[in-house]
Design a protein around this motif. Structure first.
Motif, PDB file in Angstrom:
ATOM      1  N   VAL A   1     -79.847 -90.190  -5.992  1.00 15.74           N
ATOM      2  CA  VAL A   1     -78.850 -89.525  -6.832  1.00 15.74           C
ATOM      3  C   VAL A   1     -77.518 -89.529  -6.097  1.00 15.74           C
ATOM      4  O   VAL A   1     -77.435 -89.111  -4.937  1.00 15.74           O
ATOM      5  N   VAL A   2     -76.486 -90.041  -6.783  1.00 16.98           N
ATOM      6  CA  VAL A   2     -75.144 -90.145  -6.218  1.00 16.98           C
ATOM      7  C   VAL A   2     -74.144 -89.567  -7.217  1.00 16.98           C
ATOM      8  O   VAL A   2     -74.490 -89.213  -8.333  1.00 16.98           O
ATOM      9  N   GLY A   3     -72.878 -89.488  -6.797  1.00 14.42           N
ATOM     10  CA  GLY A   3     -71.844 -88.991  -7.690  1.00 14.42           C
ATOM     11  C   GLY A   3     -71.520 -87.533  -7.433  1.00 14.42           C
ATOM     12  O   GLY A   3     -71.648 -87.030  -6.315  1.00 14.42           O
ATOM     13  N   ALA A   4     -71.115 -86.834  -8.494  1.00 17.72           N
ATOM     14  CA  ALA A   4     -70.686 -85.441  -8.367  1.00 17.72           C
ATOM     15  C   ALA A   4     -70.927 -84.713  -9.678  1.00 17.72           C
ATOM     16  O   ALA A   4     -70.932 -85.326 -10.742  1.00 17.72           O
ATOM     17  N   GLY A   5     -71.116 -83.406  -9.568  1.00 19.14           N
ATOM     18  CA  GLY A   5     -71.272 -82.616 -10.780  1.00 19.14           C
ATOM     19  C   GLY A   5     -72.715 -82.323 -11.131  1.00 19.14           C
ATOM     20  O   GLY A   5     -73.028 -82.117 -12.302  1.00 19.14           O
ATOM     21  N   GLY A   6     -73.595 -82.290 -10.104  1.00 20.41           N
ATOM     22  CA  GLY A   6     -74.969 -81.905 -10.405  1.00 20.41           C
ATOM     23  C   GLY A   6     -76.045 -82.660  -9.654  1.00 20.41           C
ATOM     24  O   GLY A   6     -77.180 -82.716 -10.118  1.00 20.41           O
ATOM     25  N   LYS A   7     -75.728 -83.210  -8.478  1.00 24.74           N
ATOM     26  CA  LYS A   7     -76.774 -83.915  -7.728  1.00 24.74           C
ATOM     27  C   LYS A   7     -77.900 -82.976  -7.326  1.00 24.74           C
ATOM     28  O   LYS A   7     -79.083 -83.288  -7.498  1.00 24.74           O
TER      29      LYS A   7
ATOM     30  N   VAL B   1     -81.115 -95.669  -9.253  1.00 25.41           N
ATOM     31  CA  VAL B   1     -79.906 -95.028  -8.746  1.00 25.41           C
ATOM     32  C   VAL B   1     -79.267 -94.279  -9.912  1.00 25.41           C
ATOM     33  O   VAL B   1     -78.826 -94.896 -10.892  1.00 25.41           O
ATOM     34  N   VAL B   2     -79.260 -92.962  -9.808  1.00 20.40           N
ATOM     35  CA  VAL B   2     -78.688 -92.098 -10.838  1.00 20.40           C
ATOM     36  C   VAL B   2     -77.289 -91.701 -10.393  1.00 20.40           C
ATOM     37  O   VAL B   2     -77.117 -91.050  -9.362  1.00 20.40           O
ATOM     38  N   SER B   3     -76.287 -92.093 -11.164  1.00 23.56           N
ATOM     39  CA  SER B   3     -74.899 -91.765 -10.848  1.00 23.56           C
ATOM     40  C   SER B   3     -74.433 -90.648 -11.768  1.00 23.56           C
ATOM     41  O   SER B   3     -74.388 -90.816 -12.991  1.00 23.56           O
ATOM     42  N   VAL B   4     -74.090 -89.509 -11.188  1.00 19.72           N
ATOM     43  CA  VAL B   4     -73.812 -88.280 -11.933  1.00 19.72           C
ATOM     44  C   VAL B   4     -72.311 -88.041 -12.062  1.00 19.72           C
ATOM     45  O   VAL B   4     -71.549 -88.275 -11.122  1.00 19.72           O
ATOM     46  N   ALA B   5     -71.914 -87.538 -13.215  1.00 13.12           N
ATOM     47  CA  ALA B   5     -70.560 -86.989 -13.396  1.00 13.12           C
ATOM     48  C   ALA B   5     -70.657 -85.830 -14.373  1.00 13.12           C
ATOM     49  O   ALA B   5     -71.495 -85.833 -15.281  1.00 13.12           O
TER      50      ALA B   5
ATOM     51  N   VAL C   1     -77.844 -90.969 -19.779  1.00 15.34           N
ATOM     52  CA  VAL C   1     -78.560 -89.720 -20.010  1.00 15.34           C
ATOM     53  C   VAL C   1     -77.559 -88.577 -20.104  1.00 15.34           C
ATOM     54  O   VAL C   1     -76.670 -88.436 -19.253  1.00 15.34           O
ATOM     55  N   LEU C   2     -77.701 -87.764 -21.147  1.00 14.01           N
ATOM     56  CA  LEU C   2     -76.889 -86.562 -21.337  1.00 14.01           C
ATOM     57  C   LEU C   2     -77.772 -85.357 -21.015  1.00 14.01           C
ATOM     58  O   LEU C   2     -78.901 -85.266 -21.518  1.00 14.01           O
ATOM     59  N   ALA C   3     -77.269 -84.458 -20.171  1.00 11.41           N
ATOM     60  CA  ALA C   3     -78.134 -83.365 -19.719  1.00 11.41           C
ATOM     61  C   ALA C   3     -77.337 -82.114 -19.392  1.00 11.41           C
ATOM     62  O   ALA C   3     -76.120 -82.156 -19.162  1.00 11.41           O
ATOM     63  N   GLU C   4     -78.055 -81.017 -19.371  1.00 11.39           N
ATOM     64  CA  GLU C   4     -77.595 -79.756 -18.806  1.00 11.39           C
ATOM     65  C   GLU C   4     -78.675 -79.342 -17.812  1.00 11.39           C
ATOM     66  O   GLU C   4     -79.702 -78.761 -18.180  1.00 11.39           O
ATOM     67  N   MET C   5     -78.470 -79.694 -16.557  1.00 18.49           N
ATOM     68  CA  MET C   5     -79.537 -79.606 -15.572  1.00 18.49           C
ATOM     69  C   MET C   5     -79.969 -78.190 -15.242  1.00 18.49           C
ATOM     70  O   MET C   5     -81.042 -77.993 -14.675  1.00 18.49           O
ATOM     71  N   ARG C   6     -79.205 -77.200 -15.598  1.00 23.16           N
ATOM     72  CA  ARG C   6     -79.603 -75.814 -15.346  1.00 23.16           C
ATOM     73  C   ARG C   6     -80.410 -75.223 -16.503  1.00 23.16           C
ATOM     74  O   ARG C   6     -80.903 -74.096 -16.401  1.00 23.16           O
ATOM     75  N   ALA C   7     -80.555 -75.962 -17.593  1.00 20.42           N
ATOM     76  CA  ALA C   7     -81.287 -75.461 -18.739  1.00 20.42           C
ATOM     77  C   ALA C   7     -82.796 -75.589 -18.524  1.00 20.42           C
ATOM     78  O   ALA C   7     -83.265 -76.390 -17.736  1.00 20.42           O
ATOM     79  N   GLU C   8     -83.545 -74.808 -19.285  1.00 18.77           N
ATOM     80  CA  GLU C   8     -84.998 -74.875 -19.205  1.00 18.77           C
ATOM     81  C   GLU C   8     -85.485 -76.278 -19.570  1.00 18.77           C
ATOM     82  O   GLU C   8     -86.416 -76.810 -18.968  1.00 18.77           O
TER      83      GLU C   8
END
Length: 255
Positions: free
Chosen positions: A16-22, A147-151, A241-248
């Motif tokens: 996991v790379v990038g920023a905003g939720g690794k 490789v998951v690139s996060v923003a 992928v569209l996500a809200e990683m803090r959600a259940e």
């Protein structure tokens, strides 16, 4: 489909790379896998609270071998594997009160020999929500499978600034933006789709999957879909992928 399937993280080595939720991405994946190793090739904040235990060791292969009865992926006795202690954190040293060091990528390559999903933090972002890598990043193991690139979609419509963006100069090189100018959906897509950005140094044979995080309302979902369409216009990736990683249930959609 759930978030593990969307990111193809149920086996092999996922970086996991990038920023905003690794960190939240790693935690979400680890909590949904029966067994997983969480590690890093760069510094990683203390993560003891979302794994079963952290082993600080210069011999992570030996530590993982003990957890799996010294059985790499060709083991003839998978039933001998321990059912406790997962997810397992592996790090070489506690560098400060708030962070561990990571391993050399070649060491993480060896962890991939075991039949256990390996989740890797492979660059840093200093808590920002968007970034482009420096010349020394990312630190990807050669055998990475995904490789998951996060923003974070929250940056769309915001000014290009040090408060939101890590390595503003590198983002400017890719997008043409000047500091203080508004970040558009196309700008986020340009970075995630760039071989100097989200696709930098992805190993041959690995799959790159952009992840747009913090999609926590309808307006942001519409923005994320715009970014995803722009990514697909620029590069051939299997999905965004569209996500809200803090959600259940973190998965919002796959585009």
């Amino acid at each position: 489909m759930d978030i593990v399937a969307a990111l193809e993280a149920d086996s092999g080595t996922t970086c996991v790379v990038g920023a905003g939720g690794k960190k939240t991405t790693l935690a979400a994946l680890a909590s949904r896998l029966d067994r997983a190793v969480v590690t890093a090739t760069v510094r990683i904040p203390i993560f003891d609270d979302w794994v079963d235990r952290v082993v600080v060791t210069e011999d992570p292969v030996g530590a993982l071998g003990e957890m799996t009865s010294d059985a790499p992926s060709d083991s003839s006795d998978p039933e001998s594997e321990s059912e406790d202690g997962w997810p397992l954190g592996l790090v070489p040293e506690r560098e400060r009160d708030d962070r561990y060091r990571g391993y050399d990528p070649a060491v993480v390559d060896e962890l991939g020999e075991f039949d256990v999903p390996v989740l890797v933090k492979a660059d840093g972002a200093r808590m920002r929500r968007f970034k482009a890598p420096s010349s020394k990043e990312p630190q990807l193991p050669r055998t990475a499978d995904i490789v998951v690139s996060v923003a974070s979609v929250h940056v769309v419509g915001e000014p290009l600034s040090e408060s939101l963006v890590h390595r503003v100069d590198e983002v400017s090189k890719i997008t043409g933006l000047s500091e203080g100018e508004e970040i558009s959906a196309a700008d986020v897509a340009a970075v995630l789709a760039s071989e100097q950005g989200g696709l930098k140094d992805v190993p041959a044979g690995a799959t790159a999957i952009p992840l747009l995080n913090m999609v926590d309302d309808d307006d942001l979902e519409a923005t994320a879909r715009e970014v995803a369409a722009e990514i697909h216009d620029r590069v051939d990736v299997p999905r965004v992928v569209l996500a809200e990683m803090r959600a259940e249930d973190p998965l919002v959609d796959v585009v």
